[in-house]
Scaffold this motif. Structure first.
Motif, PDB file in Angstrom:
ATOM      1  N   GLN A  61      22.745  25.565  44.401  1.00  0.00           N
ATOM      2  CA  GLN A  61      23.252  26.329  45.539  1.00  0.00           C
ATOM      3  C   GLN A  61      23.839  25.369  46.560  1.00  0.00           C
ATOM      4  N   GLN A  62      24.926  25.821  47.179  1.00  0.00           N
ATOM      5  CA  GLN A  62      25.548  25.037  48.241  1.00  0.00           C
ATOM      6  C   GLN A  62      26.151  26.002  49.246  1.00  0.00           C
ATOM      7  N   ASP A  63      25.822  25.811  50.495  1.00  0.00           N
ATOM      8  CA  ASP A  63      26.319  26.679  51.564  1.00  0.00           C
ATOM      9  C   ASP A  63      26.069  28.157  51.275  1.00  0.00           C
ATOM     10  N   GLY A  64      24.907  28.456  50.714  1.00  0.00           N
ATOM     11  CA  GLY A  64      24.527  29.839  50.449  1.00  0.00           C
ATOM     12  C   GLY A  64      25.147  30.464  49.212  1.00  0.00           C
ATOM     13  N   ARG A  65      25.944  29.727  48.468  1.00  0.00           N
ATOM     14  CA  ARG A  65      26.559  30.238  47.238  1.00  0.00           C
ATOM     15  C   ARG A  65      25.899  29.595  46.035  1.00  0.00           C
TER      16      ARG A  65
END
Length: 77
Positions: A61-65
């Motif tokens: 996950q990165q920046d909520g994605r």
């Protein structure tokens, strides 16, 4: 549940298996309760070079994605 799927056979005889050879050279997500396909991503349709999936997918996950990274023998991630 994720399942990396290898190349179709025969490896180097494209004429023996026309089309994209659905689900081969892919990562397939299955519902663990019923075995049904939830989604899939095919890295190399109609592979006749043996460039199938080379490693298990990595989920992150990165920046909520949510993302998936997976390498194949053709050199792409």
């Amino acid at each position: 549940m994720l399942a990396p799927i290898g190349n179709p056979a025969p490896d180097f005889l494209k004429s023996a298996r026309p089309g994209d050879n659905l689900y081969t050279d892919s990562v397939v997500a299955l519902n663990a309760a019923n075995g049904k396909v939830v989604w899939w991503e095919q890295q190399r349709p109609a592979d006749y070079h043996d460039w199938d999936t080379a490693a298990a997918p990595v989920l992150y996950q990165q920046d909520g994605r949510r993302y998936m990274a997976v390498g194949s023998k053709d050199g792409y991630v």
